[in-house]
Each structure stands twice: as structure tokens, then as C-alpha cells.
Design a protein around this motif. Structure first.
Motif, PDB file in Angstrom:
ATOM      1  N   LEU B 100       0.834  -1.207   0.000  1.00 61.30           N
ATOM      2  CA  LEU B 100       0.000   0.000   0.000  1.00 61.30           C
ATOM      3  C   LEU B 100       0.869   1.259   0.000  1.00 61.30           C
ATOM      4  O   LEU B 100       0.568   2.233  -0.701  1.00 61.30           O
ATOM      5  N   SER B 101       1.961   1.222   0.766  1.00 62.08           N
ATOM      6  CA  SER B 101       2.844   2.390   0.811  1.00 62.08           C
ATOM      7  C   SER B 101       3.455   2.665  -0.558  1.00 62.08           C
ATOM      8  O   SER B 101       3.671   3.826  -0.934  1.00 62.08           O
ATOM      9  N   ALA B 102       3.714   1.566  -1.290  1.00 64.37           N
ATOM     10  CA  ALA B 102       4.335   1.740  -2.608  1.00 64.37           C
ATOM     11  C   ALA B 102       3.407   2.474  -3.577  1.00 64.37           C
ATOM     12  O   ALA B 102       3.848   2.967  -4.624  1.00 64.37           O
ATOM     13  N   ARG B 103       2.119   2.531  -3.232  1.00 63.69           N
ATOM     14  CA  ARG B 103       1.172   3.212  -4.128  1.00 63.69           C
ATOM     15  C   ARG B 103       1.071   4.711  -3.837  1.00 63.69           C
ATOM     16  O   ARG B 103       0.381   5.438  -4.554  1.00 63.69           O
ATOM     17  N   LEU B 104       1.693   5.177  -2.802  1.00 60.84           N
ATOM     18  CA  LEU B 104       1.550   6.583  -2.426  1.00 60.84           C
ATOM     19  C   LEU B 104       2.100   7.553  -3.482  1.00 60.84           C
ATOM     20  O   LEU B 104       1.469   8.592  -3.747  1.00 60.84           O
ATOM     21  N   PRO B 105       3.250   7.261  -4.114  1.00 59.40           N
ATOM     22  CA  PRO B 105       3.727   8.184  -5.155  1.00 59.40           C
ATOM     23  C   PRO B 105       2.710   8.366  -6.284  1.00 59.40           C
ATOM     24  O   PRO B 105       2.517   9.493  -6.784  1.00 59.40           O
ATOM     25  N   ALA B 106       2.033   7.279  -6.690  1.00 61.11           N
ATOM     26  CA  ALA B 106       1.027   7.387  -7.747  1.00 61.11           C
ATOM     27  C   ALA B 106      -0.116   8.306  -7.307  1.00 61.11           C
ATOM     28  O   ALA B 106      -0.644   9.108  -8.096  1.00 61.11           O
ATOM     29  N   TYR B 107      -0.495   8.167  -6.027  1.00 52.92           N
ATOM     30  CA  TYR B 107      -1.552   9.040  -5.506  1.00 52.92           C
ATOM     31  C   TYR B 107      -1.092  10.491  -5.500  1.00 52.92           C
ATOM     32  O   TYR B 107      -1.844  11.396  -5.870  1.00 52.92           O
ATOM     33  N   ALA B 108       0.165  10.727  -5.111  1.00 47.90           N
ATOM     34  CA  ALA B 108       0.699  12.090  -5.101  1.00 47.90           C
ATOM     35  C   ALA B 108       0.753  12.659  -6.515  1.00 47.90           C
ATOM     36  O   ALA B 108       0.446  13.844  -6.743  1.00 47.90           O
ATOM     37  N   ASP B 109       1.120  11.798  -7.514  1.00 48.73           N
ATOM     38  CA  ASP B 109       1.149  12.257  -8.917  1.00 48.73           C
ATOM     39  C   ASP B 109      -0.235  12.754  -9.331  1.00 48.73           C
ATOM     40  O   ASP B 109      -0.383  13.798  -9.958  1.00 48.73           O
ATOM     41  N   TRP B 110      -1.247  11.947  -8.971  1.00 48.08           N
ATOM     42  CA  TRP B 110      -2.610  12.350  -9.339  1.00 48.08           C
ATOM     43  C   TRP B 110      -3.002  13.643  -8.606  1.00 48.08           C
ATOM     44  O   TRP B 110      -3.575  14.549  -9.190  1.00 48.08           O
ATOM     45  N   TYR B 111      -2.627  13.702  -7.342  1.00 45.18           N
ATOM     46  CA  TYR B 111      -3.056  14.836  -6.523  1.00 45.18           C
ATOM     47  C   TYR B 111      -2.488  16.144  -7.059  1.00 45.18           C
ATOM     48  O   TYR B 111      -3.179  17.174  -7.073  1.00 45.18           O
ATOM     49  N   PHE B 112      -1.243  16.094  -7.539  1.00 37.43           N
ATOM     50  CA  PHE B 112      -0.623  17.335  -8.006  1.00 37.43           C
ATOM     51  C   PHE B 112      -0.676  17.473  -9.525  1.00 37.43           C
ATOM     52  O   PHE B 112       0.130  18.191 -10.116  1.00 37.43           O
ATOM     53  N   SER B 113      -1.588  16.746 -10.197  1.00 32.80           N
ATOM     54  CA  SER B 113      -1.721  16.877 -11.658  1.00 32.80           C
ATOM     55  C   SER B 113      -2.882  17.826 -11.980  1.00 32.80           C
ATOM     56  O   SER B 113      -3.773  18.049 -11.147  1.00 32.80           O
ATOM     57  N   LEU B 114      -2.860  18.386 -13.232  1.00 32.09           N
ATOM     58  CA  LEU B 114      -3.960  19.249 -13.668  1.00 32.09           C
ATOM     59  C   LEU B 114      -5.266  18.467 -13.653  1.00 32.09           C
ATOM     60  O   LEU B 114      -6.317  18.977 -13.259  1.00 32.09           O
ATOM     61  N   ARG B 115      -5.181  17.205 -14.078  1.00 34.97           N
ATOM     62  CA  ARG B 115      -6.392  16.368 -14.110  1.00 34.97           C
ATOM     63  C   ARG B 115      -6.979  16.219 -12.706  1.00 34.97           C
ATOM     64  O   ARG B 115      -8.179  16.354 -12.488  1.00 34.97           O
ATOM     65  N   GLY B 116      -6.080  15.945 -11.794  1.00 36.56           N
ATOM     66  CA  GLY B 116      -6.534  15.807 -10.408  1.00 36.56           C
ATOM     67  C   GLY B 116      -7.104  17.107  -9.886  1.00 36.56           C
ATOM     68  O   GLY B 116      -8.141  17.117  -9.211  1.00 36.56           O
ATOM     69  N   GLU B 117      -6.423  18.189 -10.224  1.00 34.31           N
ATOM     70  CA  GLU B 117      -6.886  19.505  -9.762  1.00 34.31           C
ATOM     71  C   GLU B 117      -8.288  19.803 -10.276  1.00 34.31           C
ATOM     72  O   GLU B 117      -9.194  20.170  -9.514  1.00 34.31           O
ATOM     73  N   TYR B 118      -8.484  19.590 -11.608  1.00 34.45           N
ATOM     74  CA  TYR B 118      -9.798  19.935 -12.162  1.00 34.45           C
ATOM     75  C   TYR B 118     -10.872  18.929 -11.761  1.00 34.45           C
ATOM     76  O   TYR B 118     -12.043  19.267 -11.638  1.00 34.45           O
ATOM     77  N   THR B 119     -10.468  17.665 -11.542  1.00 26.37           N
ATOM     78  CA  THR B 119     -11.451  16.692 -11.030  1.00 26.37           C
ATOM     79  C   THR B 119     -11.934  17.120  -9.649  1.00 26.37           C
ATOM     80  O   THR B 119     -13.136  17.122  -9.356  1.00 26.37           O
ATOM     81  N   ARG B 120     -10.984  17.513  -8.832  1.00 22.81           N
ATOM     82  CA  ARG B 120     -11.355  17.955  -7.481  1.00 22.81           C
ATOM     83  C   ARG B 120     -12.237  19.193  -7.538  1.00 22.81           C
ATOM     84  O   ARG B 120     -13.271  19.271  -6.874  1.00 22.81           O
ATOM     85  N   LEU B 121     -11.810  20.150  -8.427  1.00 24.15           N
ATOM     86  CA  LEU B 121     -12.578  21.401  -8.510  1.00 24.15           C
ATOM     87  C   LEU B 121     -14.006  21.149  -8.961  1.00 24.15           C
ATOM     88  O   LEU B 121     -14.971  21.649  -8.381  1.00 24.15           O
ATOM     89  N   SER B 122     -14.120  20.315 -10.033  1.00 20.56           N
ATOM     90  CA  SER B 122     -15.465  20.082 -10.575  1.00 20.56           C
ATOM     91  C   SER B 122     -16.340  19.367  -9.555  1.00 20.56           C
ATOM     92  O   SER B 122     -17.516  19.697  -9.366  1.00 20.56           O
ATOM     93  N   LEU B 123     -15.770  18.368  -8.850  1.00 14.39           N
ATOM     94  CA  LEU B 123     -16.573  17.633  -7.865  1.00 14.39           C
ATOM     95  C   LEU B 123     -16.903  18.505  -6.648  1.00 14.39           C
ATOM     96  O   LEU B 123     -17.975  18.373  -6.066  1.00 14.39           O
ATOM     97  N   LEU B 124     -15.990  19.403  -6.322  1.00 15.32           N
ATOM     98  CA  LEU B 124     -16.286  20.321  -5.219  1.00 15.32           C
ATOM     99  C   LEU B 124     -17.441  21.248  -5.591  1.00 15.32           C
ATOM    100  O   LEU B 124     -18.336  21.509  -4.778  1.00 15.32           O
TER     101      LEU B 124
END
Lengths: 274, 371
Positions: B100-124
Motif C-alpha cells: 500500500l505504501s508503494a502506491r503513495l507516489p502514484a496518488y501524489a502524482d494524481w493529486y498534483f496533476s492538472l487532471r486531479g486539480e480539475y477533477t477535485r474542482l469540478s466535484l467540489l
């Protein structure tokens, strides 16, 4: 002279007590080894005890018969000789002694609390003292040659009542298996199933006795409380849970046989015909 | 002369009285006190044991400690099972949470990506409008780190392996105990052979209890625990969600909102500055302003996200490592508590069965059989 006679009486009484101590010793040892005996050993034991009892019973019966004959028949009558007691009387005594011996062996083999054996131990001086008591009381009433036998007879009767009462009272303070929720049959089978002995014969007899006890306990727990007054319940419990009178009687028969065999020569009227 | 005779008579009677009293006292002690009889009959007979229909005979000196040996086996078996379960659970959870810990970088990549940003914004925005109820950050975290429902399956698999281990332990305990008994007893003894023991102990129930199939129903409890494991596994994502929510409430909400507001102001400023350059474009000035403003918005957003990632990526991963450690500790405690309860019940059941099996033996050896 009176002092010498008193000392002699005391010596005889103490000697009797010492001899009678052999009976509880035998029963205590028997209580520890009975379940390990084989069928043959159990049969020999019961027959041996029965023969010992028979000796005492027969001798006392002969004495009683002599008392009757002395009062009822002329000495010169041939029936005086025919009726004085012989093998037939001994056989009848044996017929009564065998079940008594079996009952005593089974009761001793099933001992699981000390009160029965303790009662038997402490009863030794009581029996002798009761006999001495009656012997003195009968001194001015009974014919001298029958006095000892009469005193023993009265002592045995009184001792039976006292020992039974003592054991029944002790039985009241014991704890018994809780049989609530069981039917009478289940309670009897359960108790019978707990009996163990190397001898199949002894085990069967112990199972019968255990079933009888279970029936008494079951009735005492399930029936008595709902039927009678609390005061009477104690009496009912005493009747139900007290050690069987027959056990006490068979023990006293052995003690009486010891005393009879010890004093037979003094008590027996012999060929004396008046 | 007469006086001498009288004195001898009194002395003799005194001796007799003493003899009677001593005899009565001795017999009373022999009736009440069991110990002399125990010593007398302690070595007089062997003890028979019956296992799976086979009858064995143990010498009395060995049979005296049968109960103690069985109790010691029970204690050791329960303690070893407990240790083995704890070790296996720890080892399995270590492996699981390492993955599970090994998956954290992938989560961080998504979190700091434009896609992640706009997904969060739109869902918010949807959440503000009441059109969505789920927390987008939580959902993505569950998907990317915990693998959705995968955690439940993983925990169930761990439970299955622990159940297998404990079942094997119970079997080994039963086998070890029986082997010790058989070594003591030697060859089976035919029932007809002479020298029958006065006491026979039936050991099948105790063997069943040692093997986990007795009245304590150890193996059934384990299976129930495994069924409960599914509940633990199913609760895994829930626990993770709770961890996420609490964490977001405690740490993330303030800083992330400020960062979002800061990025919004900067992006608006960048877009406005770009649009001003289109003033000379005449009639196409609006289209130019839209294109240049949009490009400037995205470029500014990307630059700010990159700066944010450069500053906060390690902190985000460290925060998640901490949450995973908490989740692991909770899972381990829950699992060990379940196994602890089952093993305790098994241990008690074994002791109860030992007592039930050997108490009659004691009574037989010490006195006539219980009536």
C-alpha cells in the motif's frame, strides 16, 4: 469383694471393647479395597461374613430356645432335646445372614463420606456400655444364666435406634447431587452409572443401591417440598436419606456375634437341666 | 496381697482404657484422613487409558502425572498458537502495508496533476451545488492507495492463512500429546489381558478438544472469525475513509483551501494580463483574449501546481504513511483480539476437559470409586 467384682466387670467390658474394635478396623479396610476385589473374593467375603454372623445369631437363638424350653417343657421330654436347636436353626440363621452381609459389604464399598464408618467406630464403646447398663438393671429381675443374653438383646435394640438416629442426623447435613430437571428414571440411571468396581457382581449390587439412593434423593428434592409442612419435611428427609436401617442392623449383628463368641462358654446353659 | 491384686487390676484396666481410647482415636483419624490410604494405595495398580478404541495401560508412577502433563500441553499449545498467530498477522500486515505504501507516489502524482486539480474542482462545485455527496479526494485515495475493495479481500486472505496455521497448530498439539502418551504406554493391551487396571480413563474427548474439535469449538470459532474477517476486510475502506476525513478536517482543509484560493487569484491575474495584449487585434480581440487568457490560466495553474508539488509532495506522502500505520495498527489489534478470544476459549476448554477427564481418576486412585 464388691470392688474386686466391679474391677472384673470393668476388665471384661474393656476387653470386649478391644475385641469389638476389630469390627470397624475390618470394615474400614474393606471400604478401601472392596471395589478392587474380584467376583470370587466378593462371594467369599460375603459368605465369610454371613457365616460369622450366623454363628452369633444361631448361638443366641439356641439360648432363647432354651429359655422357652425351660419354661414350657419338662426336661425329660424327648421334645426338649429335639427342639433345642440344631442344623436347621443354623441354616435359617444363615438364610437371614447372607442378605445382611451383602448389604453391609455394598454399603461399605459405596462409602463416600466418613459419617457411616465414624459412627461404627464410635459405637463400639456405646454398645458395651449399653450392655453393661442393662446387665446391671436386670440384676434383680432376670435369671442369672440368661441375664447376659437378655442385656445384650436390649442393648442391641437400643443401640439400633441410637445409631440410626445419629446417622440420620449426620445425613441431614450432607450435600447431595442436584437432580432438578431429571426424571426419576434418569436420576436413578445416572447414579447407577457412576458406580465402578472390579467385580461385576459387586458393581451390580452397588448400582442397585445407588439407584435406590437416587430415588430417595429425587423424591426428597422433587416431591417432599411441595407436599408437606416444613417441619415434617425434616422427618421425611431423615427417613429418605438416612443410612439404611439394615446396614446398621447388620453391623450390630457382627458386633453381637463377636460378643457372643467371646462369652459363649459363660452364657451357654450347656447340659444343665433343672 | 489382696491390695496388690487390686492394684494390678486397676493398672490393667487403665492400660485397657488407654488402648480403647487410642484405638478409637486411630480409627477416627483413619476414617477422616484420606492421606494414609493415598500413600498405601498409590502404587498398587496401573491405570488404563482408552484412545480411539485402543486400550493401553500405564504404570501407576507414570499415570500419577497424566493430568499435569495434559495441562502442561494445553498451556504450551495455547501459548504457542497465540505467538504464532501474532507473528503471522504481523508479517502478513507488513507485506500488505508495504504494498500500500508503494502506491503513495502514484496518488501524489494524481493529486498534483492538472487532471486531479480539475477533477477535485469540478466535484467540489458539484458538492456545493448539492449534486454530489462523496468526497473526491477520499474516493481517489481509496481507489489509488487501498485499491478500492481489494483491502477486504487481502484481509480475508490473511485470516484464512491464520486459520490454517492455528488449525495445524491444534492438530500438532493433539499429535504431540498422543505421541507422548503412546510412548509412555507402549503397545496396546487386549481387554482380556490379566492385570486389569482399577481405573480406566477415556481420552477421546480430551484428544478432540486438543485438536480443536471439542466442546470449546475452537475451529468453529476460527471459522466464525474468518467470516468476521470479511467484516474486518469490508470495514477496511471504511476505516480508511474515516482516516481520510479526519485527516482532511485536521490538516488539509485550511492549507488546501488557501492554496486553492491563492492559485485562483494568480490564475485570474495571469489570464487578465494575457488578454490585455489582444487589445490591438480589433474585431478578433475577444477571441484572442479568450485563447490567450485560457492558455495563460492553464500555464499559470500548471506552474503553481508544480511549485505546490515541489513544496508539499513529501509532506503529503509522509502524512499518508502515518495514516496507513494507524490503519495497520487498528487492523492488527482487531485481528489479534479475535484470535486471542478464540485461543483463550480453547485454552479454558482444554483445562476443563483435562479436569473432567482426570478428576474421576484421582477419586478412583485415592478412594473407592465415586458413588
Amino acid at each position: 469383694m464388691a470392688t474386686a467384682s466391679g474391677a472384673r466387670q470393668t476388665r471384661l467390658a474393656l476387653n470386649d471393647m478391644l475385641w469389638l474394635l476389630a469390627v470397624p478396623v475390618f470394615l474400614i479396610v474393606l471400604s478401601r479395597i472392596a471395589v478392587q476385589l474380584t467376583d470370587t473374593a466378593v462371594v467369599v467375603l460375603v459368605l465369610g461374613l454371613a457365616l460369622f454372623m450366623t454363628a452369633g445369631i444361631w448361638l443366641r437363638l439356641v439360648l432363647r430356645r432354651r429359655i422357652f424350653l425351660a419354661g414350657a417343657l419338662r426336661v425329660e421330654s424327648p421334645w426338649y432335646r429335639r427342639l433345642r436347636g440344631g442344623p436347621l436353626m443354623a441354616l435359617m440363621a444363615l438364610g437371614g445372614a447372607v442378605p445382611l452381609a451383602a448389604i453391609l459389604v455394598v454399603a461399605v464399598a459405596r462409602v463416600d463420606a466418613p459419617h457411616l464408618l465414624l459412627g461404627m467406630v464410635l459405637n463400639v464403646p456405646v454398645l458395651v456400655l449399653l450392655r453393661e447398663f442393662w446387665s446391671r438393671r436386670l440384676a434383680s429381675h432376670a435369671v442369672p444364666r440368661f441375664r447376659a443374653m437378655l442385656a445384650l438383646r436390649l442393648a442391641l435394640a437400643l443401640n439400633l435406634g441410637l445409631l440410626f438416629l445419629a446417622l440420620a442426623t449426620a445425613a441431614l447435613f450432607r450435600t447431595y447431587p442436584e437432580l432438578a430437571g431429571l426424571t426419576l428414571t434418569e436420576a436413578m440411571l445416572s447414579e447407577a452409572g457412576r458406580q465402578e468396581a472390579a467385580s461385576g457382581l459387586l458393581q451390580a449390587l452397588m448400582q442397585l443401591a445407588a439407584a435406590k439412593d437416587a430415588m430417595a434423593w429425587w423424591l426428597g428434592q422433587q416431591v417432599l417440598p411441595g407436599l408437606i409442612e416444613p417441619g415434617l419435611q425434616i422427618v421425611g428427609w431423615m427417613v429418605l436419606v438416612a443410612t439404611d436401617v439394615l446396614v446398621v442392623w447388620s453391623y450390630l449383628m457382627i458386633c453381637a456375634s463377636v460378643l457372643t463368641l467371646l462369652h459363649w462358654r459363660e452364657w451357654h446353659p450347656g447340659g444343665h437341666r433343672q | 496381697m489382696n491390695t496388690q491384686v487390686q492394684r494390678r487390676g486397676i493398672a490393667g484396666n487403665a492400660a485397657r482404657v488407654l488402648g480403647v481410647v487410642l484405638g478409637l482415636a486411630l480409627l477416627t483419624v483413619l476414617v477422616i484422613d484420606q492421606r494414609p490410604w493415598d500413600r498405601l494405595f498409590a502404587t498398587d495398580s496401573a491405570v488404563g487409558i482408552v484412545i480411539q478404541g485402543q486400550r493401553f495401560q500405564l504404570p501407576a508412577e507414570q499415570s500419577a502425572d497424566l493430568e499435569g502433563r495434559a495441562a502442561r500441553h494445553a498451556d504450551r499449545g495455547a501459548a504457542e498458537a497465540s505467538d504464532a498467530a501474532a507473528r503471522l498477522v504481523a508479517s502478513e500486515l507488513d507485506d500488505l502495508f508495504e504494498r500500500l505504501s508503494a502506491r503513495l507516489p502514484a496518488y501524489a502524482d494524481w493529486y498534483f496533476s492538472l487532471r486531479g486539480e480539475y477533477t477535485r474542482l469540478s466535484l467540489l462545485i458539484l458538492r456545493w451545488g448539492g449534486l454530489a455527496t462523496a468526497d473526491p479526494v477520499v474516493d481517489k485515495a481509496v481507489e489509488l492507495i487501498l485499491g478500492g475493495e481489494e483491502l477486504a479481500g487481502e484481509v480475508s486472505a490473511i485470516e484464512g492463512r491464520v486459520e490454517g496455521l492455528l488449525t495445524a497448530r491444534a492438530r500438532e498439539l493433539r499429535t504431540a500429546w498422543l505421541q507422548e502418551l503412546l510412548l509412555m504406554a507402549g503397545e496396546p493391551k487386549p481387554a482380556s489381558e490379566p492385570g486389569e487396571p482399577s481405573a480406566v480413563v477415556l481420552l477421546d474427548d480430551l484428544a478432540e478438544e486438543f485438536g480443536g474439535h471439542g466442546s470449546s469449538e475452537f475451529l468453529t470459532r476460527l471459522s466464525a472469525s474468518s467470516a468476521g474477517a470479511a467484516s474486518v476486510g469490508a470495514a477496511g475502506p471504511l476505516v480508511a475513509r474515516l482516516a481520510l476525513r479526519s485527516s482532511a478536517a485536521a490538516a488539509g482543509s485550511g492549507s488546501l483551501a488557501l492554496k486553492g484560493a491563492g492559485r485562483g487569484a494568480a490564475k485570474a491575474g495571469g489570464a487578465g494580463a494575457g488578454a490585455l495584449g489582444c487589445a490591438a487585434a480589433g474585431p478578433a480581440a475577444w477571441a484572442c483574449a479568450l485563447a490567450v487568457g485560457g492558455a495563460a490560466w492553464v500555464a499559470t495553474d500548471w506552474a503553481l501546481l508544480s511549485a505546490d508539488e515541489w513544496r508539499n509532495r513529501d509532506a503529503l506522502i509522509a502524512d499518508w504513511e502515518e495514516r496507513l500505520a494507524l490503519l495497520r495498527a487498528e487492523l492488527e489489534a482487531t485481528l489479534l483480539d479475535q484470535y486471542g478470544q478464540a485461543i483463550d476459549a480453547w485454552h479454558r476448554g482444554m483445562h476443563l476437559e483435562v479436569e473432567r477427564t482426570f478428576s474421576p481418576l484421582d477419586s478412583v486412585r485415592a478412594a473407592p470409586p465415586e458413588r
